[in-house]
Design a protein around this motif. Structure first.
Motif, short mmCIF file in Angstrom:
data_model
loop_
_atom_site.label_atom_id
_atom_site.label_comp_id
_atom_site.label_asym_id
_atom_site.label_seq_id
_atom_site.Cartn_x
_atom_site.Cartn_y
_atom_site.Cartn_z
N GLN A 1 1.22 -9.37 0.58
CA GLN A 1 0.29 -9.43 -0.54
C GLN A 1 1.03 -9.19 -1.86
O GLN A 1 1.73 -8.19 -2.00
N GLU B 1 1.93 -7.79 -5.38
CA GLU B 1 1.57 -6.49 -5.93
C GLU B 1 0.47 -6.58 -6.98
O GLU B 1 -0.38 -5.70 -7.08
N THR C 1 -2.11 -8.35 -7.04
CA THR C 1 -3.46 -8.50 -6.50
C THR C 1 -3.86 -7.36 -5.58
O THR C 1 -4.96 -7.35 -5.06
N THR C 2 -2.97 -6.41 -5.36
CA THR C 2 -3.29 -5.28 -4.50
C THR C 2 -4.36 -4.42 -5.16
O THR C 2 -4.33 -4.19 -6.38
N LEU D 1 -4.28 1.28 -4.02
CA LEU D 1 -3.31 1.15 -2.94
C LEU D 1 -1.88 0.91 -3.41
O LEU D 1 -1.08 0.30 -2.72
N HIS D 2 -1.54 1.40 -4.60
CA HIS D 2 -0.17 1.31 -5.12
C HIS D 2 0.53 2.65 -4.88
O HIS D 2 0.07 3.70 -5.35
N ASN E 1 3.62 3.35 0.97
CA ASN E 1 4.26 2.17 0.38
C ASN E 1 4.73 1.22 1.49
O ASN E 1 4.54 0.00 1.42
N TYR F 1 1.51 -0.50 3.06
CA TYR F 1 0.78 -1.49 2.27
C TYR F 1 1.66 -2.64 1.77
O TYR F 1 1.15 -3.71 1.45
N THR F 2 2.96 -2.44 1.72
CA THR F 2 3.83 -3.58 1.40
C THR F 2 4.25 -4.34 2.65
O THR F 2 4.62 -5.51 2.57
N TRP G 1 -1.27 -10.69 5.30
CA TRP G 1 -2.68 -11.09 5.25
C TRP G 1 -2.80 -12.60 5.15
O TRP G 1 -1.94 -13.27 4.58
N PHE H 1 -7.82 -7.02 0.47
CA PHE H 1 -6.46 -7.50 0.71
C PHE H 1 -6.34 -9.02 0.62
O PHE H 1 -5.27 -9.55 0.88
N ASP I 1 -6.31 -12.83 -1.00
CA ASP I 1 -6.08 -13.65 -2.18
C ASP I 1 -6.75 -15.01 -1.98
O ASP I 1 -6.68 -15.60 -0.89
#
Length: 407
Positions: free
Chosen positions: A98, A100, A102-103, A107-108, A116, A119-120, A124, A166, A168
Motif C-alpha cells: 500500500q 504510504e 493512502t495509508t 496506521l503510520h 511499521n 503495515y508496510t 492488498w 487499506f 486503493d
C-alpha cells in the motif's frame, strides 16, 4: 434478539480467534472451501482442528464458543482477517504494497517498530471494478463447527468498513471510499443472511470504525454518521440473530495500534445508534478505563456488554481470582443480567501460544463461577478444573474418590 446468551447470567466466552495446533499447517490461500475440502489432507486437518478448538473451549468451561477463525490463512500478523472476503468478492485484483500516502492516518509508524513492519509488509488488492458478492462459505464453516458441540458457536467476521482502510481505487466506477464501503456492506449482508438461514443464531461483526473515527473527527462528523449507516446496512435483516459488535484497539500480532483508546466519544454510538444485541469492549489491557461511562445507562441498557476480563496481549495466564476481581469492578456499572465476560480480543492472528490461550479461557470460566456463587447463581462445570480429570498425577493417587464437581 438474545439467543446464545438468553437465560444465562454472566456467560463466559472468548472473542474469536484461537491459536492453531502445531500440526494444523494448511491454509486456503484464496481458494473456495469446497476446492480445499477435495484435498483429503486439508479436509482431515481442517475438520480435526475445528474439533480441537471446540473441545478446548468446552474443556475450559466456556458457555459460548467460537470457531477460532481457523478458516483464515496463517499469514503475517493475521492479515487474512481482512483478506478473506477481499480474495473472494468480485471487483478486486492483485496483491500490492500500500502506498504510504493512502495509508489510513492512524496506521503510520516509524521504521524500526513492529507495527511499521506489519503495515508496510501487508499487501492488498486494488479495487478495479464494481464490487459484487460471491459466497464466503460462512454457512458451511459454521455447520462444521456447530456440528461438534451442543453449546452455541458464535461466528465472527471482519466488518466491511475496516477492510476499506487499506484499499486503493483504480477504476472510474468508484469516486470515493464511501461507495466502496457501501457495496462491501451490501455484499457482507448477503453472506450474513445466508449464515443466518443456515441456522446460525449468534453472529459477531468485528471492528466497525466508530470508536477511533469518533476520537479523531468527533462523534457527529459526517464520516462517522456514514459509517454508522453502512454498519446498519451490513447487518440489516438479522433481527432473529444475537448480533455482537466487537471493538478493540488493534490485534495484529497482539499489538495495540491506537494511542487514544477512550470509548467516551463512541459509547452513545454503540449503545444507541447501531443495530445489535451485544457490544464487546477491550477493557483488561486498559485497566478497565471507561467503565464509569456506563453509569448513566445502568438502569436502561438495551444491549448486553461483553467486557474483556483477560488481555490477549499479555503472556501471563490469569488466575480465576484475577478475573473475578475484574467482574466485580464491572458490576458496579453494569447489571449482572446485562454483563458477559470475555477476552479483550482474539488469541490468534500470530498471537500467544495455545496453552496460554487455553488457561486464560479457563480463568474466564472459573472467574465467572466465583461471582455466580457470590450472587447465589448456578455455576458452569469446568472440566479443566476438575481434579478427577487432571492429566498428570502422582502414581497411586486416588482420583476416583475426589468425584466430579462444578468449578
Amino acid at each position: 434478539m438474545f439467543t446464545a446468551s438468553a437465560n444465562l447470567i454472566l456467560p463466559s466466552t472468548v472473542t474469536g480467534s484461537f491459536p492453531r495446533p502445531r500440526w494444523f499447517d494448511v491454509s486456503m490461500w484464496g481458494r473456495p472451501l469446497d476446492t480445499c475440502m477435495l484435498d483429503i489432507r486439508f479436509r482431515e486437518k481442517f475438520q480435526d482442528a475445528l474439533a480441537v478448538v471446540i473441545s478446548d473451549q468446552e474443556r475450559a468451561g466456556l458457555d459460548i464458543l467460537t470457531h477460532g477463525d481457523f478458516h483464515l490463512d496463517e499469514d503475517m500478523a493475521g492479515r487474512a482477517w481482512h483478506h478473506y472476503p477481499l480474495q473472494r468478492w468480485a471487483g478486486f485484483e492483485g496483491d500490492y504494497l500500500q502506498p504510504e500516502q493512502t495509508t489510513a492516518p492512524w496506521l503510520h509508524y516509524p521504521c524500526g517498530t513492529l507495527l511499521n513492519e506489519i503495515y508496510t509488509g501487508w499487501r492488498w488488492p486494488h479495487v478495479v471494478d464494481k464490487i459484487e458478492y460471491r459466497s464466503l462459505d460462512y454457512p458451511k464453516l459454521w455447520r462444521i463447527a456447530q456440528g461438534k458441540t451442543r453449546k452455541p458457536v458464535k461466528f465472527g467476521t471482519c466488518c466491511s468498513q475496516v477492510m476499506a482502510l487499506f484499499l486503493d481505487i483504480h477504476t472510474p466506477k468508484y469516486k470515493d471510499k464511501r461507495q466502496v464501503i457501501w457495496d462491501m456492506a451490501e455484499a457482507m449482508n448477503k453472506e450474513l443472511l445466508a449464515l443466518r438461514d443456515s441456522g446460525c443464531r449468534c453472529i459477531q461483526v468485528e471492528e466497525p470504525t466508530f470508536h477511533f473515527m469518533a476520537n479523531t473527527y468527533g462523534k457527529d462528523h459526517e464520516e462517522v454518521k456514514f459509517m454508522v449507516d453502512a454498519f446498519n446496512r451490513e447487518v440489516q435483516g438479522l433481527d432473529d440473530v444475537e448480533l455482537w459488535i466487537h471493538t478493540c484497539w488493534g490485534n495484529p500480532n497482539m499489538q495495540r495500534v491506537m494511542e487514544d483508546t477512550s470509548y467516551a466519544k463512541s459509547i452513545e454510538i454503540y449503545l444507541e445508534r447501531c443495530r445489535g444485541d451485544v457490544w464487546t469492549l477491550e477493557m483488561r489491557d486498559r485497566n478497565q478505563k471507561d467503565l464509569e461511562l456506563f453509569e448513566p445507562f445502568k438502569q436502561d441498557l438495551k444491549k448486553k456488554i461483553a467486557v474483556g476480563a483477560v488481555s490477549h496481549r499479555t503472556l501471563q495466564a490469569d488466575r480465576p481470582e484475577d478475573v473475578a476481581a475484574e467482574i466485580r469492578k464491572a458490576l458496579k456499572y453494569i447489571p449482572a443480567e446485562r454483563l458477559i465476560v470475555s477476552s479483550d480480543c482474539g488469541f490468534g492472528r500470530q498471537g500467544c501460544n495455545r496453552e496460554i490461550a487455553f488457561y486464560k479461557a479457563c480463568a474466564i470460566a472459573q472467574g465467572c463461577n466465583i461471582i455466580r456463587r457470590e450472587l447465589g447463581l448456578p455455576v458452569t462445570y469446568v472440566p479443566a478444573a476438575d481434579p478427577s480429570l487432571q492429566v498428570d498425577v502422582v502414581p497411586g493417587r486416588d482420583v476416583a474418590s475426589i468425584g466430579l464437581s462444578a468449578s
